[in-house]
Write a protein that holds these residues in place. Structure first.
Motif, PDB file in Angstrom:
ATOM      1  N   ALA A 135      27.681  -4.564 -41.549  1.00  0.00           N
ATOM      2  CA  ALA A 135      27.863  -4.175 -40.158  1.00  0.00           C
ATOM      3  C   ALA A 135      27.270  -5.213 -39.205  1.00  0.00           C
ATOM      4  CB  ALA A 135      27.236  -2.817 -39.903  1.00  0.00           C
ATOM      5  N   GLU A 136      26.379  -6.083 -39.724  1.00  0.00           N
ATOM      6  CA  GLU A 136      25.786  -7.146 -38.898  1.00  0.00           C
ATOM      7  C   GLU A 136      26.892  -8.059 -38.374  1.00  0.00           C
ATOM      8  OE1 GLU A 136      22.281  -7.634 -38.675  1.00  0.00           O
ATOM      9  OE2 GLU A 136      22.196  -5.644 -39.611  1.00  0.00           O
ATOM     10  N   PRO A 137      26.708  -8.579 -37.146  1.00  0.00           N
ATOM     11  CA  PRO A 137      27.746  -9.491 -36.628  1.00  0.00           C
ATOM     12  C   PRO A 137      27.707 -10.844 -37.338  1.00  0.00           C
ATOM     13  CG  PRO A 137      25.939  -9.276 -35.091  1.00  0.00           C
ATOM     14  CD  PRO A 137      25.635  -8.329 -36.206  1.00  0.00           C
ATOM     15  N   LEU A 138      28.880 -11.367 -37.617  1.00  0.00           N
ATOM     16  CA  LEU A 138      28.972 -12.696 -38.236  1.00  0.00           C
ATOM     17  C   LEU A 138      29.017 -13.745 -37.123  1.00  0.00           C
ATOM     18  CD1 LEU A 138      29.446 -14.385 -40.851  1.00  0.00           C
ATOM     19  CD2 LEU A 138      31.873 -14.071 -40.453  1.00  0.00           C
ATOM     20  N   LEU A 139      29.954 -13.606 -36.205  1.00  0.00           N
ATOM     21  CA  LEU A 139      30.017 -14.480 -35.042  1.00  0.00           C
ATOM     22  C   LEU A 139      30.809 -13.765 -33.958  1.00  0.00           C
ATOM     23  CD1 LEU A 139      32.880 -16.994 -35.378  1.00  0.00           C
ATOM     24  CD2 LEU A 139      32.135 -15.771 -37.386  1.00  0.00           C
ATOM     25  N   THR A 140      30.703 -14.279 -32.769  1.00  0.00           N
ATOM     26  CA  THR A 140      31.403 -13.656 -31.653  1.00  0.00           C
ATOM     27  C   THR A 140      32.389 -14.658 -31.065  1.00  0.00           C
ATOM     28  OG1 THR A 140      29.406 -12.411 -31.207  1.00  0.00           O
ATOM     29  CG2 THR A 140      31.100 -12.419 -29.491  1.00  0.00           C
ATOM     30  N   VAL A 141      33.637 -14.256 -31.064  1.00  0.00           N
ATOM     31  CA  VAL A 141      34.669 -15.130 -30.499  1.00  0.00           C
ATOM     32  C   VAL A 141      35.262 -14.439 -29.282  1.00  0.00           C
ATOM     33  CG1 VAL A 141      36.803 -16.369 -30.932  1.00  0.00           C
ATOM     34  CG2 VAL A 141      35.204 -15.956 -32.813  1.00  0.00           C
ATOM     35  N   ALA A 142      35.125 -15.046 -28.143  1.00  0.00           N
ATOM     36  CA  ALA A 142      35.709 -14.539 -26.889  1.00  0.00           C
ATOM     37  C   ALA A 142      35.390 -13.065 -26.673  1.00  0.00           C
ATOM     38  CB  ALA A 142      37.217 -14.781 -26.871  1.00  0.00           C
ATOM     39  N   GLY A 143      34.124 -12.736 -26.865  1.00  0.00           N
ATOM     40  CA  GLY A 143      33.704 -11.374 -26.601  1.00  0.00           C
ATOM     41  C   GLY A 143      33.974 -10.394 -27.728  1.00  0.00           C
ATOM     42  N   VAL A 144      34.764 -10.805 -28.719  1.00  0.00           N
ATOM     43  CA  VAL A 144      35.040  -9.919 -29.852  1.00  0.00           C
ATOM     44  C   VAL A 144      34.064 -10.260 -30.970  1.00  0.00           C
ATOM     45  CG1 VAL A 144      36.753  -9.125 -31.492  1.00  0.00           C
ATOM     46  CG2 VAL A 144      37.454  -9.853 -29.203  1.00  0.00           C
ATOM     47  N   THR A 145      33.328  -9.280 -31.377  1.00  0.00           N
ATOM     48  CA  THR A 145      32.353  -9.519 -32.435  1.00  0.00           C
ATOM     49  C   THR A 145      33.000  -9.289 -33.803  1.00  0.00           C
ATOM     50  OG1 THR A 145      30.678  -8.681 -30.942  1.00  0.00           O
ATOM     51  CG2 THR A 145      30.063  -8.945 -33.260  1.00  0.00           C
ATOM     52  N   PRO A 175      32.418  -8.671 -37.595  1.00  0.00           N
ATOM     53  CA  PRO A 175      31.298  -8.258 -38.438  1.00  0.00           C
ATOM     54  C   PRO A 175      31.196  -9.141 -39.690  1.00  0.00           C
ATOM     55  CG  PRO A 175      33.116  -6.753 -38.683  1.00  0.00           C
ATOM     56  CD  PRO A 175      33.534  -7.731 -37.642  1.00  0.00           C
ATOM     57  N   GLN A 176      30.080  -8.993 -40.336  1.00  0.00           N
ATOM     58  CA  GLN A 176      29.790  -9.849 -41.478  1.00  0.00           C
ATOM     59  C   GLN A 176      30.381  -9.239 -42.756  1.00  0.00           C
ATOM     60  OE1 GLN A 176      25.571 -10.622 -41.741  1.00  0.00           O
ATOM     61  NE2 GLN A 176      25.760 -11.035 -43.908  1.00  0.00           N
ATOM     62  N   TRP A 177      31.682  -8.969 -42.751  1.00  0.00           N
ATOM     63  CA  TRP A 177      32.316  -8.473 -43.967  1.00  0.00           C
ATOM     64  C   TRP A 177      32.357  -9.606 -44.974  1.00  0.00           C
ATOM     65  CZ3 TRP A 177      37.240  -5.325 -42.161  1.00  0.00           C
ATOM     66  CH2 TRP A 177      36.797  -4.232 -41.383  1.00  0.00           C
ATOM     67  N   PHE A 178      32.126  -9.278 -46.217  1.00  0.00           N
ATOM     68  CA  PHE A 178      32.035 -10.359 -47.196  1.00  0.00           C
ATOM     69  C   PHE A 178      33.399 -10.999 -47.480  1.00  0.00           C
ATOM     70  CE2 PHE A 178      28.081  -8.024 -48.187  1.00  0.00           C
ATOM     71  CZ  PHE A 178      27.238  -9.027 -47.784  1.00  0.00           C
TER      72      PHE A 178
END
Lengths: 557, 352
Positions: free
Chosen positions: B201-211, B213-216
């Motif tokens: 559920a942790e954010p991986l990165l944010t692109v243009a306001g869309v987060t 998640p850190q899905w494997f």
């Protein structure tokens, strides 16, 4: 034109080989004890002990490398085996070798050492007629059960005698043949009820782990006495419905043509040009339908379930069946050919009918592209089919393989071109060959033959469209009753969907054939199964069986 | 929004709702929870087996398929259930009785057991042991035992061949499957399913306001692909349906089964596909996580997505030969999965 064989140096070599009756008589010398010429082949009578020597000499010195058919019959005073030989290089060269044997001890030498295909043909002759062949490796019944009593086509066979057919367990032929106490083989029955045998075929298989150690196709489950039925029917109309039931995988018109060609040549009947074009077009439609079925079911064998490619093939075959239904009034059992032509003209309105065919032909390249995307371009399919089920050309010739099976082994042999009939020699098309010799080549060959058939149909449609209305003769004048002269014999073949489909007829002076023999291409092609699948994996044996494209109705007749 | 993971597991929630506590609450809650989970799973299977499978395959092969009973032919499910259960149960002579009867029970039950530890979102999570992931794999591979019993007990050579192939396939592909799963565990540091989901559920990165998640599946797509392929082999679908191979060995270990036994096997296979999808979703696709829709709906979408993928493969890809199949398993997948594991370990070691 592409039909002309571009092989000048080869045809020179052919000229040097003995072909005419006199030349062959000289070649055979003392081996021939008499002449018994057939309508389109010189025939030589030989002693029962000289079979191998004669056939070796004809094969090696005269180039007769194709044992097309073996016909056996019981006559009033003798038993007779006829070997119909021809050549893969030049189909118009034919010779018949007649081997009479005595009534009380019908026994002659086997041709098996010369031509491997004689194995099954002689077993059939033994099974149905009762002639025994010395040196035969495995002379047992082939179409009828092992426990059958008597030989049904012999003259003293009692048809009313009850037959007891026991159901006993099959034995493993390799049971005693293993390396050590652990290395045993497992016998397994594939068929007669198995999803991949394409009909009621029983393949007696011995497995060593997952690998095939021994294969023995057991046929005859669909034997319907087609030959004998044809012998009880008159030439003019009654025989024609039967060929539809041999190769019932939509190849009806091709089969009818086999009978029509033999009977027309026997009775010296001409076919009007217009009817020949209709025949050619109908036959090629049947060939496409057959090949679609072959490609679809082969894919089914390799893919597993009822997958997309099978349904696509059936969908496209359906279009052809609709066209054929318009043409003949039937979807499978066409009964459309008549001696001397066809039964009726193209359906009205003709433009609509032509339009329908043209639509199909226009869509065909796209359809085939889709097939190539789905199957022949698929890496897993290539992994499965390339270099499996390898049939080298020499082996294919020895087994009498014909049709796409032979052409995929690099044998350039197609009766439509090599022994022209119908309208084929007036049209522009190519014979497809492939040097791969494997399952993949056989698949590709069929798919490319569909393209060639489409070319032929398209030309036929153009011709038919422009045909002047007053010259549309669909049948020549044929006597109501046909009585060919006593003791005239003919062996004639056409290129069926699966290969060389030949008919041997001996006339006996009545309006019914004295002997009617069907040379089924599937019968010979199926014989190669042990050769191409021994030592391979079980799934490859199934794939090879699929790639041979057999129809059991034609194998068993 | 309802949290994806509730702190209380499902049996406790049920017990609280019923106002029970102590041993009685545990037992009643666990039973009712298990009943609920099993019904969710079986409902999916009921839709997937007699109806969705036909519809999907028909769409691939240009057909129409079931459309006579009920809207979109949906009531075919009922009709088929009655039809299948009312067929005669033919038990051949010479079968090995306890094994022959127990085999078909193993297949669905092992798969349903695996669902006990799968977090389905909205608090639907029967148990959350520390060994969650290992439990799911262990439960799923128990099916091999059932297949072996069926293959051996049927007294049929086709069944025997199918059973042998199934065992060979399971061994060859279970190792890459588990090893690839272990590469995820290196990231999470725990086998507990709820925590594996929580980490993703942790954010991986944010692109243009869309987060994102850190899905494997995003972190390590290579492992995801390996896992999906091995999973396809594990559930025995094309191109890996060697154990059944209807055109070769006539459905293998199922050959001698009819009526209820056949239904159990058939059911079990579908539950297995869904379990495979559920494990893949939990490990690689953030479990029940997803925007807007409730977690449980996202969970269903993900397992149905995997199911759809298996049916697509079934319609379009040829079957491999058994030796090629094992070659790919032992020489390809195994090497790749260990390479993935070692690389992941190095990267995780360097970063952490």
């Amino acid at each position: 034109m592409s039909l002309e064989k571009p092989q000048d140096e080869q045809s020179n070599a052919v000229v040097a080989k003995p072909t005419t009756g006199e030349e062959l008589a000289e070649l055979l010398g003392d081996l021939a004890i008499g002449r018994d010429d057939h309508m389109n082949a010189p025939g030589f009578v030989i002693r029962p002990t000289d079979v191998q020597e004669t056939l070796f000499r004809l094969r090696d010195d005269a180039g007769f490398d194709h044992l097309s058919n073996v016909t056996a019959e019981e006559r009033e005073d003798r038993y007779e085996t006829i070997y119909h030989l021809t050549s893969y290089d030049d189909r118009t060269r034919e010779v018949s070798v007649v081997v009479p044997t005595t009534k009380d001890d019908p026994r002659s030498q086997s041709a098996n050492p010369v031509f491997r295909t004689a194995d099954w043909h002689e077993r059939e002759a033994y099974d149905l007629i009762g002639i025994e062949y010395d040196d035969h490796p495995d002379l047992r019944r082939i179409l009828l059960p092992d426990t059958w009593q008597g030989h049904p086509l012999s003259k003293d066979f009692d048809q009313r005698r009850p037959q007891v057919v026991t159901l006993k367990e099959w034995a493993n032929p390799l049971a005693d043949d293993h390396r050590d106490s652990e290395g045993e083989t497992m016998y397994i029955n594939i068929g007669p009820h198995h999803p991949a045998t394409h009909g009621v075929l029983h393949v007696r298989t011995v497995l060593d782990g997952e690998q095939v150690a021994d294969v023995d196709p057991d046929i005859g489950y669909l034997h319907r006495c087609e030959e004998q039925m044809c012998q009880t029917k008159t030439y003019r109309h009654q025989i024609m419905p039967y060929p539809d039931r041999w190769d019932y995988g939509s190849a009806g018109l091709l089969n009818e043509w086999a009978y029509a060609r033999a009977a027309e040549d026997l009775n010296d009947i001409d076919v009007p040009e217009y009817a020949q074009i209709i025949r050619t077009m109908g036959a090629e439609l049947c060939r496409i339908a057959s090949h679609m079925l072959a490609v679809g079911t082969f894919a089914l064998d390799v893919y597993g379930d009822f997958t997309a490619i099978f349904m696509y093939a059936m969908r496209d075959r359906e279009i052809i069946q609709n066209i054929l239904e318009d043409l003949t009034g039937q979807r499978m059992m066409f009964n459309y050919f008549r001696l001397g032509g066809v039964v009726w003209d193209l359906p009205e309105p003709r433009e609509e009918f032509f339009e329908k065919i043209r639509d199909f032909l226009d869509d065909l390249p796209g359809t085939l592209e889709e097939y190539h995307d789905l199957i022949s371009g698929n890496e897993i399919l290539q992994l499965r089919t390339i270099d499996t089920g390898v049939l080298p050309p020499e082996v294919a010739k020895s087994y009498g393989a014909t049709g796409p099976v032979a052409r995929a082994s690099g044998i350039d042999y197609d009766l439509r071109r090599d022994d022209p009939y119908g309208y084929y020699d007036e049209l522009d098309w190519d014979v497809i060959t492939d040097d791969g010799c494997d399952n993949y080549s056989r698949l590709l060959c069929r798919m490319r033959e569909v393209e060639e058939s489409a070319k032929i149909i398209s030309q036929c449609v153009d011709l038919l469209e422009d045909w002047p209305e007053e010259e549309r003769t669909i049948q020549s004048n044929v006597p109501r009753t046909l009585r060919p002269e006593d003791d005239t014999e003919i062996y004639r073949a056409v290129e069926g969907a699966k290969g060389e489909l030949g008919i041997y007829i001996r006339a006996d002076g009545t309006d019914k054939p004295g002997r009617f023999k069907i040379r089924s291409p599937c019968f010979s092609n199926l014989q190669t199964l042990p050769e191409i699948s021994n030592g391979e994996y079980l799934p490859d044996m199934i794939a090879s069986l699929g790639s041979l494209d057999i129809i059991l109705g034609e194998v068993d007749r | 929004m309802i949290p994806l993971q509730s702190e209380t597991p499902l049996p406790d929630t049920i017990a609280n709702l019923l106002g029970l506590s102590g041993l009685l609450g545990t037992i009643v809650g666990a039973l009712l929870g298990a009943f609920l989970i099993a019904n969710i799973v079986l409902l999916q299977t009921a839709v997937a087996g007699p109806w969705a499978k036909r519809k999907i395959t028909a769409a691939f092969t240009d057909r129409i398929s079931v459309n006579r009973v009920g809207p979109f032919g949906l009531l075919t499910i009922v009709v088929d259930a009655v039809r299948l259960l009312s067929k005669e149960l033919v038990i051949p002579d010479g079968v090995d009785r306890p094994a022959y009867d127990l085999g078909p029970l193993f297949i669905p039950f092992s798969a349903i057991l695996g669902f006990a530890v799968i977090p389905m979102g909205n608090g639907i999570h029967l148990a959350d042991p520390e060994t969650g992931l290992v439990f799911a794999f262990a439960a799923a591979s128990m099916a091999s035992l059932g297949i072996m019993m069926m293959g051996y007990g049927s007294d049929n050579k086709y069944s025997l061949l199918g059973g042998l192939r199934a065992i060979a396939a399971n061994i060859a592909y279970e190792i890459p499957l588990v090893v690839t799963g272990a590469s995820v565990v290196l990231f999470t540091g725990t086998l507990r399913m709820s925590e594996i989901v929580a980490v993703q559920a942790e954010p991986l990165l944010t692109v243009a306001g869309v987060t994102i998640p850190q899905w494997f599946a995003f972190v390590n797509p290579f492992a995801f692909v390996l896992f999906v392929i091995a999973n396809l082999a594990e559930v025995g679908r094309n191109p890996f349906d060697i154990p059944e191979a209807p055109t070769e060995i006539v459905a293998g270990y199922q050959t001698e089964y009819s009526s209820v036994y056949f239904v159990l096997i058939y059911l079990g296979e579908f539950v297995h596909i869904f379990l495979g999808g559920a494990i893949a979703a939990t490990l690689f696709l953030g479990g029940p996580a997803g925007p807007i829709l409730p977690g449980f709906v996202w969970f269903l979408i993900k397992i149905w997505g995997f199911y759809f993928f298996t049916q697509w493969a079934r319609s379009a890809i040829p079957r491999l030969r058994v030796d090629q199949f094992l070659d790919i398993g032992w020489k390809g997948m195994l090497v790749l999965s260990f390479a993935n594991l070692v690389l992941t370990a190095i990267i995780v070691g360097v970063i952490a």
